[in-house]
Design a protein around this motif. Structure first.
Motif, mmCIF file in Angstrom:
data_model
loop_
_atom_site.group_PDB
_atom_site.id
_atom_site.type_symbol
_atom_site.label_atom_id
_atom_site.label_comp_id
_atom_site.label_asym_id
_atom_site.label_seq_id
_atom_site.Cartn_x
_atom_site.Cartn_y
_atom_site.Cartn_z
ATOM 1 N N TYR A 269 -1.041 2.112 6.635
ATOM 2 C CA TYR A 269 -0.261 0.869 6.634
ATOM 3 C C TYR A 269 -0.448 0.103 5.326
ATOM 4 O O TYR A 269 0.521 -0.367 4.725
ATOM 5 C CB TYR A 269 -0.654 -0.011 7.818
ATOM 6 N N HIS A 270 -1.692 -0.021 4.881
ATOM 7 C CA HIS A 270 -1.940 -0.782 3.657
ATOM 8 C C HIS A 270 -1.387 -0.091 2.420
ATOM 9 O O HIS A 270 -1.080 -0.751 1.425
ATOM 10 C CB HIS A 270 -3.434 -1.059 3.501
ATOM 11 N N VAL B 92 1.560 1.386 2.299
ATOM 12 C CA VAL B 92 2.941 0.892 2.255
ATOM 13 C C VAL B 92 2.957 -0.591 1.894
ATOM 14 O O VAL B 92 3.782 -1.039 1.081
ATOM 15 C CB VAL B 92 3.635 1.133 3.608
ATOM 16 N N TYR B 93 2.031 -1.360 2.468
ATOM 17 C CA TYR B 93 1.951 -2.796 2.180
ATOM 18 C C TYR B 93 1.721 -3.032 0.683
ATOM 19 O O TYR B 93 2.361 -3.907 0.067
ATOM 20 C CB TYR B 93 0.819 -3.414 2.995
ATOM 21 N N ARG C 182 4.786 -2.267 -1.398
ATOM 22 C CA ARG C 182 5.734 -3.376 -1.225
ATOM 23 C C ARG C 182 5.303 -4.602 -2.029
ATOM 24 O O ARG C 182 6.129 -5.304 -2.611
ATOM 25 C CB ARG C 182 5.838 -3.724 0.258
ATOM 26 N N PRO D 178 6.962 -3.534 5.456
ATOM 27 C CA PRO D 178 5.824 -3.292 6.348
ATOM 28 C C PRO D 178 5.758 -4.263 7.522
ATOM 29 O O PRO D 178 4.890 -4.117 8.386
ATOM 30 C CB PRO D 178 4.614 -3.475 5.423
ATOM 31 N N TRP E 297 6.737 0.337 10.964
ATOM 32 C CA TRP E 297 5.555 -0.089 10.226
ATOM 33 C C TRP E 297 4.864 -1.270 10.902
ATOM 34 O O TRP E 297 3.634 -1.346 10.930
ATOM 35 C CB TRP E 297 5.920 -0.427 8.788
ATOM 36 N N ARG E 298 5.645 -2.174 11.444
ATOM 37 C CA ARG E 298 5.057 -3.275 12.203
ATOM 38 C C ARG E 298 4.358 -2.740 13.465
ATOM 39 O O ARG E 298 3.265 -3.186 13.825
ATOM 40 C CB ARG E 298 6.145 -4.284 12.586
ATOM 41 N N GLN F 211 1.055 -1.395 12.460
ATOM 42 C CA GLN F 211 0.094 -2.479 12.233
ATOM 43 C C GLN F 211 -0.499 -2.968 13.558
ATOM 44 O O GLN F 211 -1.718 -3.160 13.681
ATOM 45 C CB GLN F 211 0.777 -3.636 11.509
#
Length: 262
Positions: A30-31, A33-34, A37, A47, A52-53, A56
């Motif tokens: 996840y991080h 992609v975060y 972004r 994200p 993606w949410r 998370q």
């Protein structure tokens, strides 16, 4: 007269370490992609939306459920040795303070890097409060923590969008307008911790596997190796983002992608 022998140290439950490792893997993905972004907004998917949410939420829920589960196992093992409630709490204070120190470090670092978007009450802050305040008082309710956990999640969902001028109430779940990144308030997020305690009471009475789990045995060398990151989860949490950001920035520059941090 000789001193009585100390009780043998109980073995770690490899499957709990493996669950924690799974949460770490979700966190890193996840991080990744975060961070893309953050550094190049036109490149990565959002994200905060869609799958993606969901990732998370699944990551945070898994981490917090394992917090409650691990707390139960430790507390039950101490109870089995005849340790009273006050001493059980005192023996857990160093770990709680360690997590709290990590939370403070995250707040300071993100304050320097992000300004007003700093982490004000993130997942480490929640875990510290859970360790030091919430779980010691509720672990004795055993399976009834499932009811409290569901109620906490429901209350948190009901509070979504509710604002308050008192910024301190963000700890509970009321939005003061500036919560920063990684806002993880007690409602609803203490819910997974309490559910973890209830799962622990069901699956690990006395701090050991009940009959239906005894077939798990000691675990294979591969299982223990896979669970190794789960045994260092706090350290990994604290260091993974600076490493990821540096790697992502380097990859973006190498591919000619302009950086535009926001």
């Amino acid at each position: 007269m000789t001193e009585p022998a100390a009780p043998p140290r109980r073995a770690r439950l490899w499957e709990i370490d493996l669950l924690r490792t799974a949460a770490i893997v979700m966190m890193v993905v996840y991080h990744l992609v975060y961070d893309i972004r953050f550094l190049a907004p036109d490149v990565a998917p959002n994200p905060y939306d869609g799958g993606w949410r969901a990732l998370q939420i699944a990551c945070a829920s898994t981490f917090l459920t394992v917090v409650g589960l691990s707390f139960w196992v430790r507390d039950a093992r101490l109870r089995a040795r005849g340790v009273d409630a006050r001493e059980r709490w005192r023996s857990g204070v160093p770990r709680g303070l360690q997590v709290a120190a990590g939370a403070l470090a995250v707040s300071v670092a993100t304050g320097i890097a992000l300004g007003d978007e700093l982490v004000r009450f993130g997942i480490l802050h929640l875990i510290a409060v859970a360790h030091l305040v919430v779980l010691p008082g509720l672990v004795g309710l055993r399976h009834w923590n499932a009811v409290l956990g569901v109620a906490a999640v429901a209350a948190g969902l009901a509070l979504q969008g509710t604002s308050s001028a008192q910024s301190a109430l963000m700890v509970i779940g009321l939005d003061p307008g500036e919560t920063g990144v990684d806002w993880v308030p007690l409602l609803p997020w203490i819910g997974p911790c309490l559910l973890g305690v209830a799962f622990g009471a069901l699956l690990y009475p006395g701090g050991e596997r009940r009959a239906l789990l005894r077939g798990l045995g000691d675990g294979s060398p591969r299982a223990h190796a896979a669970g190794a990151p789960g045994r260092r989860s706090l350290t990994i949490y604290l260091v993974h983002q600076p490493i990821l950001i540096a790697l992502v920035a380097g990859a973006l520059v190498a591919t000619g992608t302009p950086l535009d941090p926001r």
